[in-house]
Motif scaffolding. Structure first.
Motif, short mmCIF file in Angstrom:
data_model
loop_
_atom_site.label_atom_id
_atom_site.label_comp_id
_atom_site.label_asym_id
_atom_site.label_seq_id
_atom_site.Cartn_x
_atom_site.Cartn_y
_atom_site.Cartn_z
N ASP A 33 0.93 -1.25 -0.08
CA ASP A 33 0.04 0.02 -0.09
C ASP A 33 0.82 1.27 0.13
O ASP A 33 0.64 2.37 0.56
CB ASP A 33 -0.90 0.19 1.10
CG ASP A 33 -1.91 -1.22 1.21
OD1 ASP A 33 -2.50 -1.47 0.15
OD2 ASP A 33 -2.36 -1.77 2.28
N GLY A 34 1.98 1.30 -0.82
CA GLY A 34 2.83 2.33 -0.85
C GLY A 34 3.88 2.60 0.23
O GLY A 34 4.37 3.71 0.31
N ARG A 35 3.77 1.64 1.12
CA ARG A 35 4.65 1.79 2.39
C ARG A 35 5.69 0.75 2.60
O ARG A 35 5.29 -0.38 2.07
CB ARG A 35 3.92 2.22 3.76
CG ARG A 35 3.06 3.24 3.68
CD ARG A 35 2.51 3.76 4.97
NE ARG A 35 3.54 4.00 6.23
CZ ARG A 35 3.96 5.05 6.64
NH1 ARG A 35 3.42 6.29 5.89
NH2 ARG A 35 4.91 5.52 7.41
N TRP A 36 6.96 0.84 2.92
CA TRP A 36 7.84 -0.20 3.22
C TRP A 36 7.82 -0.39 4.65
O TRP A 36 8.17 0.20 5.59
CB TRP A 36 9.26 0.44 2.85
CG TRP A 36 9.61 0.76 1.35
CD1 TRP A 36 8.33 0.49 0.57
CD2 TRP A 36 10.49 1.64 1.02
NE1 TRP A 36 9.09 1.15 -0.70
CE2 TRP A 36 10.33 1.58 -0.62
CE3 TRP A 36 11.59 2.06 1.48
CZ2 TRP A 36 11.01 2.53 -1.29
CZ3 TRP A 36 12.50 2.93 0.56
CH2 TRP A 36 12.29 3.12 -0.79
N TYR A 37 7.46 -1.86 4.84
CA TYR A 37 7.22 -2.30 6.14
C TYR A 37 8.43 -3.15 6.51
O TYR A 37 9.18 -3.96 5.99
CB TYR A 37 6.17 -3.33 6.24
CG TYR A 37 4.71 -2.32 6.24
CD1 TYR A 37 4.07 -2.11 7.28
CD2 TYR A 37 4.35 -2.01 5.06
CE1 TYR A 37 2.89 -1.27 7.22
CE2 TYR A 37 3.09 -1.34 4.97
CZ TYR A 37 2.40 -0.98 5.92
OH TYR A 37 1.28 -0.31 5.87
N GLY A 38 8.84 -2.88 8.01
CA GLY A 38 9.89 -3.40 8.52
C GLY A 38 10.58 -3.04 9.85
O GLY A 38 10.21 -1.70 10.06
N ARG A 39 10.97 -3.84 10.96
CA ARG A 39 11.37 -3.06 12.12
C ARG A 39 12.80 -2.20 11.93
O ARG A 39 13.68 -2.77 11.25
CB ARG A 39 11.76 -4.21 13.23
CG ARG A 39 12.34 -3.62 14.54
CD ARG A 39 11.52 -2.67 15.19
NE ARG A 39 10.41 -3.14 15.89
CZ ARG A 39 9.20 -3.03 16.33
NH1 ARG A 39 8.67 -1.77 15.22
NH2 ARG A 39 8.49 -3.47 17.02
N GLY A 40 12.51 -1.03 12.25
CA GLY A 40 13.76 -0.11 11.87
C GLY A 40 13.58 0.83 10.50
O GLY A 40 14.49 1.60 10.10
N ALA A 41 12.43 0.57 9.89
CA ALA A 41 12.40 1.05 8.52
C ALA A 41 12.28 2.57 8.89
O ALA A 41 12.89 3.37 8.08
CB ALA A 41 11.14 0.57 7.96
N ALA A 42 11.58 3.24 9.67
CA ALA A 42 11.52 4.55 10.08
C ALA A 42 12.46 4.71 11.44
O ALA A 42 13.16 5.82 11.12
CB ALA A 42 10.04 5.03 10.37
N ASP A 43 12.57 4.03 12.30
CA ASP A 43 13.23 4.28 13.60
C ASP A 43 14.47 3.35 13.92
O ASP A 43 13.96 2.28 14.61
CB ASP A 43 12.51 4.32 14.61
CG ASP A 43 12.86 4.71 15.98
OD1 ASP A 43 13.86 5.18 16.10
OD2 ASP A 43 12.25 4.00 16.99
N CYS A 44 15.53 3.39 13.26
CA CYS A 44 16.10 4.57 12.65
C CYS A 44 17.14 4.36 11.41
O CYS A 44 17.90 4.87 11.09
CB CYS A 44 16.78 5.78 13.62
SG CYS A 44 17.29 7.05 13.20
N LYS A 45 17.06 3.07 11.15
CA LYS A 45 17.64 2.53 9.81
C LYS A 45 17.36 3.38 8.77
O LYS A 45 18.29 3.73 7.79
CB LYS A 45 17.51 1.15 9.59
CG LYS A 45 18.22 0.30 10.75
CD LYS A 45 17.76 -1.27 10.60
CE LYS A 45 18.64 -2.02 11.72
NZ LYS A 45 18.15 -3.42 11.72
N GLY A 46 15.98 3.93 8.64
CA GLY A 46 15.73 4.80 7.59
C GLY A 46 16.55 6.10 7.80
O GLY A 46 16.70 6.83 6.64
#
Length: 450
Positions: free
Chosen positions: A113-126
């Motif tokens: 749905d237009g997002r990338w899912y995974g632990r750390g994807a945003a916080d904070c490896k992204g």
């Protein structure tokens, strides 16, 4: 160097960014080595070393910090007499919690749905990928116009203070004119935001003991003091009737004067069930950015499945206390400990151990760096004005850096907008947000160098 050149460069690099984030998310780099292999964190650190060296960074090093974890440092020299900017992220992540509750595996980056899912994807490896994108875009458009230091921490989520103590022991290492912390997030997806306030944190383990050993609840229940019941009484005393935090001696009446968080928006972002009330009083912004908040993170007690008819001899809980700027985290931990001891029923024995701490932070916003970031975000977000917001979480390193380098300007940006669901199941990142923030960071570095 035009904004369009940077925009085009970032767009061209997005497929590579996804590949790298996929590789990073695959590391189960939780800095709790009793539950997760140390090799996973060491593997993530090694990956970062390789990425920095590939970008021409010098003095790349794995730093063994005093808490037993590793951080990664590198230095990229810029033009003569250019200012120095420190870019921060962390590669350690929260545990996945209920892995079965994830729609897709937590350590496999998955698009949905237009997002990338995974632990750390945003916080904070992204956040690290965001920094790499910005630097690569500047190179593609000409050159990186500032000296760049990068520090990627290995234990931010644990709150054990390893990098803070290392920085204090090596005060010249992270010295910079401006520091960009890539571990915050926009107030709303697509609304450019700089976080100017962080609550501090104290973690306290509360142990309650009443008996020498468990007893049969039929034979002794009713007179034997139940340690689990005593712990529940103590934990309940930490909140007032309306749910607001009520730790004895701790001021709970702060107010937030900046950007406001409409209650309906908060209920939607927090997925509050219909008919369930929010806790506390005042505005939502007051409650989450300007006032203390106590949370019971976990309780050690028998699970329902397999429970026996026993009066419990001992029980313990891990309690998190968030405190706003102006409240010392050490003092907050002392007050929390004193409160738990004072509210123990039936003479129950209470022992409290502080297991983590981070001081609150408030940034000054009247500076050239903030002006440069405002221009950059306006360009990256099609003319939208940059907003100032608070954040209920803690980034302990911020106060350490502010104390070591009082002349440095500190800005907090990042990918953890509400839809990212950081620390929860199904954490995700918006690739469009990653793209725009990388553009904004590149434009900021260009603006700041002028």
């Amino acid at each position: 160097m035009s904004p369009n050149t940077i925009t085009d460069a970032v767009a061209a690099l997005m497929s590579r960014a996804r590949e790298e984030l996929t590789e990073l998310v695959a590391f189960k780099s939780v800095a709790d080595f009793a539950q997760f292999p140390r090799s996973e964190s060491e593997g993530a650190a090694s990956w970062i070393v390789g990425a920095l060296r590939a970008e021409g960074f010098q003095d790349v090093a794995v730093l063994d910090t005093p808490d037993g974890t590793q951080s990664v440092y590198g230095y990229l020299p810029g033009p003569a007499n250019a200012p120095t900017v420190l870019l921060y992220a962390h590669y350690d992540v929260q545990p996945p919690l209920d892995e079965a509750g994830w729609t897709t595996p937590p350590f496999e980056l998955t698009e949905r749905d237009g997002r990338w899912y995974g632990r750390g994807a945003a916080d904070c490896k992204g956040g690290l990928v965001m920094h790499l994108l910005a630097l690569r875009a500047l190179k593609a458009a000409g050159e990186v116009p500032v000296n760049v230091k990068v520090i990627v921490e290995g234990s931010e989520e644990q709150g054990t203070g390893g990098l803070e103590r290392y920085a204090e022991q090596h005060p010249e290492l992270l010295r910079a004119d401006t520091i960009v912390i890539g571990d915050a997030g926009n107030f709303r997806l697509g609304l450019p935001t700089v976080t100017t306030s962080l609550r501090g944190m104290a973690l306290v383990r509360v142990q309650v003991d009443t008996l020498e050993g468990n007893l049969h609840s039929g034979q002794f229940g009713g007179a034997a003091p139940d340690a689990l019941a005593a712990l529940i009484r103590i934990l309940d005393s930490l909140r007032a009737e309306d749910g607001s935090t009520a730790v004895d001696g701790l001021d709970g009446g702060g107010s937030w004067e900046g950007l406001q968080y409409p209650e309906d928006d908060f209920r939607r972002d927090a997925s509050v069930r219909e008919g369930v009330e929010l806790t506390g009083s005042g505005t939502v912004s007051d409650r989450i950015w300007a006032r203390p908040s106590v949370t019971v993170l976990g309780i050690d007690c028998p699970p329902v499945v397999g429970a026996t008819p026993s009066v419990q001899a001992g029980a313990r809980a891990l309690v998190s206390l968030r405190v706003p700027p102006g409240t010392d985290a050490s003092e907050a931990a002392r007050l929390l400990t004193a409160h738990c001891e004072a509210h123990a029923p039936w003479g129950a024995r209470v022992r409290c151990e502080k297991t983590g701490q981070g001081q609150a932070f408030r940034a000054g916003t009247d500076s050239p760096a903030y002006a440069a970031m405002a221009r950059a975000m306006s360009e990256a977000y099609a003319g939208q004005e940059m907003q100032f917001a608070g954040h209920g979480g803690s980034i302990p390193l911020c106060n350490t850096l502010a104390g070591l380098y009082p002349e440095a300007e500190i800005l907090l940006i990042g990918l953890s907008e509400p839809e990212a669901r950081i620390h929860a199941v199904d954490e995700s990142v918006s690739p469009d947000e990653l793209r725009r923030l990388a553009i904004a960071e590149a434009l900021f570095l260009r603006n700041y160098a002028v």
